[in-house]
Motif scaffolding. Structure first.
Motif, PDB file in Angstrom:
ATOM      1  N   THR A  31       0.834  -1.196   0.000  1.00  0.00           N
ATOM      2  CA  THR A  31       0.000   0.000   0.000  1.00  0.00           C
ATOM      3  C   THR A  31       0.874   1.253   0.000  1.00  0.00           C
ATOM      4  OG1 THR A  31      -1.716  -1.173   1.224  1.00  0.00           O
ATOM      5  CG2 THR A  31      -1.827   1.225   1.241  1.00  0.00           C
ATOM      6  N   LEU A  32       1.908   1.247   0.825  1.00  0.00           N
ATOM      7  CA  LEU A  32       2.816   2.388   0.905  1.00  0.00           C
ATOM      8  C   LEU A  32       3.530   2.598  -0.428  1.00  0.00           C
ATOM      9  CD1 LEU A  32       3.962   4.554   2.752  1.00  0.00           C
ATOM     10  CD2 LEU A  32       5.728   2.947   3.448  1.00  0.00           C
ATOM     11  N   ILE A  33       3.961   1.525  -1.058  1.00  0.00           N
ATOM     12  CA  ILE A  33       4.621   1.632  -2.362  1.00  0.00           C
ATOM     13  C   ILE A  33       3.652   2.199  -3.393  1.00  0.00           C
ATOM     14  CG2 ILE A  33       5.558   0.263  -4.272  1.00  0.00           C
ATOM     15  CD1 ILE A  33       6.876  -1.533  -2.155  1.00  0.00           C
ATOM     16  N   ALA A  34       2.405   1.715  -3.389  1.00  0.00           N
ATOM     17  CA  ALA A  34       1.405   2.230  -4.330  1.00  0.00           C
ATOM     18  C   ALA A  34       1.152   3.712  -4.084  1.00  0.00           C
ATOM     19  CB  ALA A  34       0.108   1.425  -4.206  1.00  0.00           C
ATOM     20  N   GLU A  35       1.041   4.105  -2.805  1.00  0.00           N
ATOM     21  CA  GLU A  35       0.828   5.509  -2.475  1.00  0.00           C
ATOM     22  C   GLU A  35       2.009   6.360  -2.930  1.00  0.00           C
ATOM     23  OE1 GLU A  35       0.102   5.669   1.712  1.00  0.00           O
ATOM     24  OE2 GLU A  35      -1.917   4.826   1.540  1.00  0.00           O
ATOM     25  N   MET A  36       3.216   5.872  -2.690  1.00  0.00           N
ATOM     26  CA  MET A  36       4.409   6.620  -3.093  1.00  0.00           C
ATOM     27  C   MET A  36       4.479   6.732  -4.619  1.00  0.00           C
ATOM     28  SD  MET A  36       5.586   7.592  -0.335  1.00  0.00           S
ATOM     29  CE  MET A  36       7.271   8.091  -0.411  1.00  0.00           C
ATOM     30  N   ARG A  37       4.122   5.668  -5.323  1.00  0.00           N
ATOM     31  CA  ARG A  37       4.110   5.739  -6.785  1.00  0.00           C
ATOM     32  C   ARG A  37       3.078   6.757  -7.260  1.00  0.00           C
ATOM     33  NH1 ARG A  37       4.594  -0.625  -8.309  1.00  0.00           N
ATOM     34  NH2 ARG A  37       6.847  -0.761  -8.067  1.00  0.00           N
ATOM     35  N   ALA A  38       1.888   6.722  -6.657  1.00  0.00           N
ATOM     36  CA  ALA A  38       0.847   7.681  -7.040  1.00  0.00           C
ATOM     37  C   ALA A  38       1.305   9.108  -6.751  1.00  0.00           C
ATOM     38  CB  ALA A  38      -0.458   7.373  -6.300  1.00  0.00           C
ATOM     39  N   GLU A  39       1.930   9.303  -5.591  1.00  0.00           N
ATOM     40  CA  GLU A  39       2.438  10.633  -5.232  1.00  0.00           C
ATOM     41  C   GLU A  39       3.530  11.053  -6.209  1.00  0.00           C
ATOM     42  OE1 GLU A  39       2.962  14.228  -3.248  1.00  0.00           O
ATOM     43  OE2 GLU A  39       1.334  12.779  -3.136  1.00  0.00           O
ATOM     44  N   GLY A  40       4.420  10.151  -6.549  1.00  0.00           N
ATOM     45  CA  GLY A  40       5.475  10.454  -7.524  1.00  0.00           C
ATOM     46  C   GLY A  40       4.873  10.780  -8.883  1.00  0.00           C
ATOM     47  N   GLN A  41       3.860  10.020  -9.297  1.00  0.00           N
ATOM     48  CA  GLN A  41       3.192  10.273 -10.573  1.00  0.00           C
ATOM     49  C   GLN A  41       2.527  11.647 -10.553  1.00  0.00           C
ATOM     50  OE1 GLN A  41       3.437   8.262 -13.114  1.00  0.00           O
ATOM     51  NE2 GLN A  41       2.068   9.316 -14.499  1.00  0.00           N
ATOM     52  N   ARG A  42       1.874  11.976  -9.437  1.00  0.00           N
ATOM     53  CA  ARG A  42       1.212  13.281  -9.314  1.00  0.00           C
ATOM     54  C   ARG A  42       2.239  14.406  -9.375  1.00  0.00           C
ATOM     55  NH1 ARG A  42       0.602  17.021  -5.803  1.00  0.00           N
ATOM     56  NH2 ARG A  42       1.612  15.879  -4.133  1.00  0.00           N
ATOM     57  N   GLN A  43       3.341  14.242  -8.642  1.00  0.00           N
ATOM     58  CA  GLN A  43       4.384  15.264  -8.666  1.00  0.00           C
ATOM     59  C   GLN A  43       4.987  15.394 -10.064  1.00  0.00           C
ATOM     60  OE1 GLN A  43       7.180  14.241  -5.594  1.00  0.00           O
ATOM     61  NE2 GLN A  43       5.867  15.004  -3.952  1.00  0.00           N
ATOM     62  N   ARG A  44       5.177  14.273 -10.737  1.00  0.00           N
ATOM     63  CA  ARG A  44       5.718  14.302 -12.093  1.00  0.00           C
ATOM     64  C   ARG A  44       4.768  15.065 -13.013  1.00  0.00           C
ATOM     65  NH1 ARG A  44       5.605  11.263 -16.980  1.00  0.00           N
ATOM     66  NH2 ARG A  44       3.854  10.090 -16.199  1.00  0.00           N
ATOM     67  N   GLU A  45       3.461  14.771 -12.885  1.00  0.00           N
ATOM     68  CA  GLU A  45       2.475  15.469 -13.704  1.00  0.00           C
ATOM     69  C   GLU A  45       2.480  16.962 -13.400  1.00  0.00           C
ATOM     70  OE1 GLU A  45       0.733  14.213 -16.198  1.00  0.00           O
ATOM     71  OE2 GLU A  45       1.633  12.249 -15.855  1.00  0.00           O
ATOM     72  N   GLU A  46       2.595  17.312 -12.107  1.00  0.00           N
ATOM     73  CA  GLU A  46       2.650  18.732 -11.741  1.00  0.00           C
ATOM     74  C   GLU A  46       3.884  19.407 -12.335  1.00  0.00           C
ATOM     75  OE1 GLU A  46       2.501  19.057  -7.494  1.00  0.00           O
ATOM     76  OE2 GLU A  46       0.373  18.511  -7.380  1.00  0.00           O
ATOM     77  N   ILE A  47       5.029  18.715 -12.258  1.00  0.00           N
ATOM     78  CA  ILE A  47       6.270  19.277 -12.800  1.00  0.00           C
ATOM     79  C   ILE A  47       6.154  19.434 -14.318  1.00  0.00           C
ATOM     80  CG2 ILE A  47       8.714  18.788 -13.208  1.00  0.00           C
ATOM     81  CD1 ILE A  47       8.739  17.490 -10.386  1.00  0.00           C
ATOM     82  N   ILE A  48       5.590  18.420 -14.975  1.00  0.00           N
ATOM     83  CA  ILE A  48       5.417  18.497 -16.430  1.00  0.00           C
ATOM     84  C   ILE A  48       4.466  19.634 -16.783  1.00  0.00           C
ATOM     85  CG2 ILE A  48       4.434  17.303 -18.427  1.00  0.00           C
ATOM     86  CD1 ILE A  48       5.615  14.705 -17.272  1.00  0.00           C
ATOM     87  N   ALA A  49       3.345  19.744 -16.048  1.00  0.00           N
ATOM     88  CA  ALA A  49       2.381  20.817 -16.309  1.00  0.00           C
ATOM     89  C   ALA A  49       3.028  22.177 -16.065  1.00  0.00           C
ATOM     90  CB  ALA A  49       1.136  20.643 -15.441  1.00  0.00           C
ATOM     91  N   ALA A  50       3.784  22.279 -14.973  1.00  0.00           N
ATOM     92  CA  ALA A  50       4.464  23.547 -14.683  1.00  0.00           C
ATOM     93  C   ALA A  50       5.483  23.848 -15.771  1.00  0.00           C
ATOM     94  CB  ALA A  50       5.135  23.490 -13.318  1.00  0.00           C
ATOM     95  N   GLY A  51       6.191  22.819 -16.245  1.00  0.00           N
ATOM     96  CA  GLY A  51       7.158  23.016 -17.323  1.00  0.00           C
ATOM     97  C   GLY A  51       6.479  23.462 -18.603  1.00  0.00           C
ATOM     98  N   HIS A  52       5.354  22.830 -18.940  1.00  0.00           N
ATOM     99  CA  HIS A  52       4.613  23.232 -20.135  1.00  0.00           C
ATOM    100  C   HIS A  52       4.113  24.677 -20.006  1.00  0.00           C
ATOM    101  CE1 HIS A  52       4.713  19.545 -22.390  1.00  0.00           C
ATOM    102  NE2 HIS A  52       4.181  18.822 -21.393  1.00  0.00           N
TER     103      HIS A  52
END
Length: 182
Positions: free
Chosen positions: A102-123
């Motif tokens: 569960t913790l790994i899934a949460e961390m992956r989701a959080e990493g994915q969300r942060q990645r999306e935020e960084i990509i959106a901010a970059g765009h």
């Protein structure tokens, strides 16, 4: 010599296995005294000692059986506790694995969300930089075009409204040509 032996044998006509009467009486009396002494004094003590030993042995056997029963009971309790502890350890191990997953899934989701935020901010930053570069380029191209047009026409095109219309018209024509080329 043979005559002497015959005389001795004649004197002993009595059976050698049966003792004489007075000897038999004394022997029987002595036997009765010893038997009475043994029966009254020694035999009760011997019986008492044997009974005490018998009771001691029986008590020891009973104590050993009780100890063995108790040891068996303790062993069964120990085995039950050990089985329960193993079950609890397996349950805790399973819970830890589930929590880890569960913790790994949460961390992956959080990493994915942060990645999306960084990509959106970059765009967004790239789009803002592109717009700023386009605006700056538009102003520079407009200024250069105004200067060039002023030199070609021979009059000054310093009027801002006129410059803006000329620049917009020129850039509009360039954009139409670029889209037509695609």
């Amino acid at each position: 010599m043979i005559a002497n032996l015959v005389a001795l044998a004649a004197e002993e006509e009595q059976n050698p296995l049966i003792p004489p009467g007075p000897e038999l009486l004394v022997g029987t009396l002595a036997f009765a005294i010893v038997f009475f002494f043994f029966a009254k004094k020694l035999l009760p003590r011997i019986n008492k000692t044997l009974e005490e030993r018998h009771a001691l042995i029986e008590g020891g056997i009973e104590k050993a059986e009780a100890a063995q029963t108790e040891a068996q009971s303790v062993l069964e309790q120990y085995k039950a506790q050990l089985a329960e502890a193993r079950h609890e350890a397996a349950r805790l191990r399973q819970e830890a694995q589930e929590q880890g997953a569960t913790l790994i899934a949460e961390m992956r989701a959080e990493g994915q969300r942060q990645r999306e935020e960084i990509i959106a901010a970059g765009h967004a930053q790239i789009e803002a930089d592109r717009k700023a570069a386009a605006q700056s380029l538009r102003q520079d191209v407009g200024q250069l075009a105004t200067d060039l047009a002023g030199k070609l026409v021979g009059e000054s095109l310093d009027d801002y409204a006129r410059q803006s219309r000329t620049i917009d018209r020129f850039l509009g024509e360039l954009e139409e040509k670029a889209e037509a080329a695609r």
